[in-house]
Design a protein around this motif. Structure first.
Motif, PDB file in Angstrom:
ATOM      1  N   GLU A 106     -38.292 -55.564 -10.642  1.00 18.31           N
ATOM      2  CA  GLU A 106     -37.536 -54.473 -10.011  1.00 18.31           C
ATOM      3  C   GLU A 106     -36.971 -54.923  -8.670  1.00 18.31           C
ATOM      4  OE1 GLU A 106     -38.482 -50.055  -8.095  1.00 18.31           O
ATOM      5  OE2 GLU A 106     -39.634 -50.736  -9.831  1.00 18.31           O
ATOM      6  N   SER A 128     -36.972 -49.940 -12.130  1.00 21.26           N
ATOM      7  CA  SER A 128     -36.747 -50.774 -13.307  1.00 21.26           C
ATOM      8  C   SER A 128     -37.100 -50.049 -14.589  1.00 21.26           C
ATOM      9  CB  SER A 128     -37.593 -52.051 -13.213  1.00 21.26           C
ATOM     10  OG  SER A 128     -37.429 -52.847 -14.383  1.00 21.26           O
ATOM     11  N   LEU A 129     -36.283 -50.240 -15.599  1.00 25.74           N
ATOM     12  CA  LEU A 129     -36.653 -49.792 -16.935  1.00 25.74           C
ATOM     13  C   LEU A 129     -37.924 -50.526 -17.351  1.00 25.74           C
ATOM     14  CD1 LEU A 129     -33.108 -49.915 -18.593  1.00 25.74           C
ATOM     15  CD2 LEU A 129     -34.375 -47.854 -17.916  1.00 25.74           C
ATOM     16  N   GLY A 130     -38.809 -49.839 -18.043  1.00 21.67           N
ATOM     17  CA  GLY A 130     -40.041 -50.475 -18.502  1.00 21.67           C
ATOM     18  C   GLY A 130     -41.167 -50.495 -17.499  1.00 21.67           C
ATOM     19  N   ARG A 131     -40.938 -49.972 -16.276  1.00 25.43           N
ATOM     20  CA  ARG A 131     -41.978 -50.032 -15.247  1.00 25.43           C
ATOM     21  C   ARG A 131     -43.158 -49.133 -15.579  1.00 25.43           C
ATOM     22  NH1 ARG A 131     -45.757 -50.331 -12.967  1.00 25.43           N
ATOM     23  NH2 ARG A 131     -46.265 -50.706 -10.779  1.00 25.43           N
ATOM     24  N   ASP A 132     -42.913 -47.942 -16.121  1.00 27.43           N
ATOM     25  CA  ASP A 132     -44.003 -47.016 -16.437  1.00 27.43           C
ATOM     26  C   ASP A 132     -45.011 -47.638 -17.397  1.00 27.43           C
ATOM     27  OD1 ASP A 132     -43.044 -45.062 -14.812  1.00 27.43           O
ATOM     28  OD2 ASP A 132     -42.192 -43.813 -16.403  1.00 27.43           O
ATOM     29  N   ASP A 164     -31.706 -54.716 -18.843  1.00 32.01           N
ATOM     30  CA  ASP A 164     -32.061 -53.760 -19.894  1.00 32.01           C
ATOM     31  C   ASP A 164     -33.555 -53.888 -20.178  1.00 32.01           C
ATOM     32  OD1 ASP A 164     -32.497 -55.869 -21.821  1.00 32.01           O
ATOM     33  OD2 ASP A 164     -30.356 -55.897 -22.244  1.00 32.01           O
ATOM     34  N   GLU A 165     -34.111 -52.877 -20.840  1.00 35.69           N
ATOM     35  CA  GLU A 165     -35.564 -52.847 -21.031  1.00 35.69           C
ATOM     36  C   GLU A 165     -36.058 -53.996 -21.902  1.00 35.69           C
ATOM     37  OE1 GLU A 165     -39.103 -49.622 -22.082  1.00 35.69           O
ATOM     38  OE2 GLU A 165     -37.006 -48.985 -21.986  1.00 35.69           O
ATOM     39  N   VAL A 196     -35.847 -44.578 -11.764  1.00 35.31           N
ATOM     40  CA  VAL A 196     -34.760 -45.435 -12.246  1.00 35.31           C
ATOM     41  C   VAL A 196     -33.436 -45.046 -11.598  1.00 35.31           C
ATOM     42  CG1 VAL A 196     -33.434 -46.107 -14.290  1.00 35.31           C
ATOM     43  CG2 VAL A 196     -35.917 -45.930 -14.435  1.00 35.31           C
TER      44      VAL A 196
END
Length: 457
Positions: free
Chosen positions: A393, A224-228, A404-405, A219
């Protein structure tokens, strides 16, 4: 417009067509793959990824009535890259590794796909996975084509500094063939966000700072937030969509999950939060079962501290090979390919199978499970959450504006739900199951884009 062009474009519609039997024809590419695998002494079960992909594509092409020349064109990769990567080891010796990148199709946009580090990386396997990415991105309806890559190495045997040197040399060899609007790599087996950071940095030395050249990066470098959680969350959304078709929800359903890596662990956590009961889970170290539901948070802590499920005291240890045939409502294979086969398919008791892994079900098993009335949500739909958030992303990097996530997750649900709806529409149009519905959807979109860009019969 050219008459033949109009005729071909018209044929690429969603008009209903009778279901056709699976073709038994074997392509030259598949024969080459099979022969090489056999010569290397690898069991025939390992051939299934390319075999099934070829078989499913051919059936979808027939259902769509594709011109034979267009069909052949869609199978042939745009480009295959093979490079030698020589690096100094920490002990001062030199070691050479072979790297691959197969760029399958770019009719719908830049090619997209992971890079894996594994000792069994094979150009034919990479070909199969690149082709699957083409159909997967089309099913998700994101503006990408398909690609895949890898280096034949054992990452566990390499130090961090050796992995960095190997990644940078590989990037040096392919930097002029990847790019923001050309081919966008991502993590895969044996690689991670750190690997992507090294690729980004090395690529930027040649082309200027270019965060959008890879996805799945940290990040702090534009990830991107939430990618994991994206692939596991996408599995949740896809499961919700399938169950809703039958008047059910996640809450109250009993789940069995094979695999407790990134995808399996996130799927288990999110399913539990949604009210589902995960009653059995396995990984490479072992398997655990608890009919009252496994405490996923506790299991995640144990797995992190002990590098695996083995020894977890929140349930009974069971034979991992028996996990797939445990009685449950929903079975989620989230590990290796080809795990559901003709030898165990008849023993599967689940009502639904959600393919979180790439190609976990062999064609022979598909037929057995269909006769049993088991509904299978195919991999090119079920596990497309990862590449979908990779697209988000990429968009954020190009715009220079971070989401934001909450927005990432909201958009992911929209894309996953729409992909399921579009797949169901193809099932109704072509009187086929969900796997063929997804394949006809993906192949049709790529074929249409190919023809619209000027392909001539």
């Amino acid at each position: 417009m050219h008459t033949a062009y109009l005729k071909l474009l018209h044929s690429l519609s969603a008009a209903a067509s009778p279901t056709l039997a699976l073709t038994a024809n074997t392509s030259p590419l598949l024969y080459s793959y099979s022969a090489r695998r056999l010569r290397r002494g690898i069991p025939s079960s390992r051939m299934n990824a390319l075999a099934a992909t070829s078989r499913n594509f051919k059936q979808a092409a027939k259902l769509l009535g594709l011109d034979s020349k267009l069909e052949k064109s869609l199978l042939i990769p745009f480009r295959e890259i093979k490079v030698e990567c020589t690096i100094p080891k920490d002990d001062g010796t030199l070691a050479s590794y072979v790297g691959f990148r197969v760029q399958h199709d770019n009719a719908r946009g830049p090619m997209k796909g992971g890079i894996r580090y594994h000792h069994e990386v094979d150009p034919d396997e990479v070909n199969a996975l690149a082709q699957l990415m083409t159909w997967k991105t089309a099913v998700a309806n994101i503006p990408y084509g398909g690609a895949k890559g890898g280096i034949g190495c054992s990452p566990g045997d390499l130090s961090i500094s050796e992995l960095e040197r190997l990644t940078r040399v590989f990037t040096q060899k392919i930097h002029d063939l990847i790019g923001i609007h050309t081919d966008v790599p991502a993590p895969d087996m044996g690689t991670n966000a750190q690997t992507m950071a090294w690729i980004l940095d090395e690529y930027s030395k040649f082309h200027g700072y270019s965060p959008a050249v890879v996805t799945g990066k940290p990040v702090d470098l534009g990830g991107s937030l939430g990618r994991d959680a994206a692939t596991g969350r996408g599995v949740l959304f896809a499961t919700e969509a399938l169950l809703a078709e039958h008047g059910k929800g996640i809450a109250g359903q009993r789940f069995v999950i094979q695999g407790f890596g990134n995808v399996g662990s996130w799927a288990a956590q999110l399913i539990t939060e949604a009210g589902g009961k995960v009653i059995a889970i396995s990984d490479v170290t072992g398997a655990v079962k608890n009919s009252n539901g496994i405490d996923i948070a506790k299991l995640m802590k144990h797995s992190a501290e002990n590098r695996g499920i083995k020894g977890f005291d929140g349930g009974d240890a069971v034979d991992p090979t028996s996990l797939l045939t445990e009685e449950c409502d929903v079975l989620i294979p989230a590990a290796l390919g080809g795990v559901i086969n003709k030898d165990n398919a008849d023993g599967i008791k689940a009502k639904y199978i959600i393919e979180a892994a790439n190609h976990p079900t062999d064609p022979e098993a598909d037929e057995i499970l269909a006769k049993k009335g088991v509904l299978i949500l195919p991999d090119i739909l079920a596990n497309s959450g990862g590449v979908t958030v990779s697209y988000f992303e990429w968009v954020q990097n190009i715009q220079g504006f971070m989401w934001d996530e909450e927005k990432v997750n909201r958009e992911l649900k929209t894309y996953m739900t729409r992909a399921f709806r579009d797949t169901k529409e193809m099932c109704r149009s072509h009187h086929c199951d969900l796997r063929m519905g997804a394949f006809t959807l993906g192949v049709n979109r790529v074929a249409r884009a190919t023809v619209l860009r000027g392909w001539e019969a």
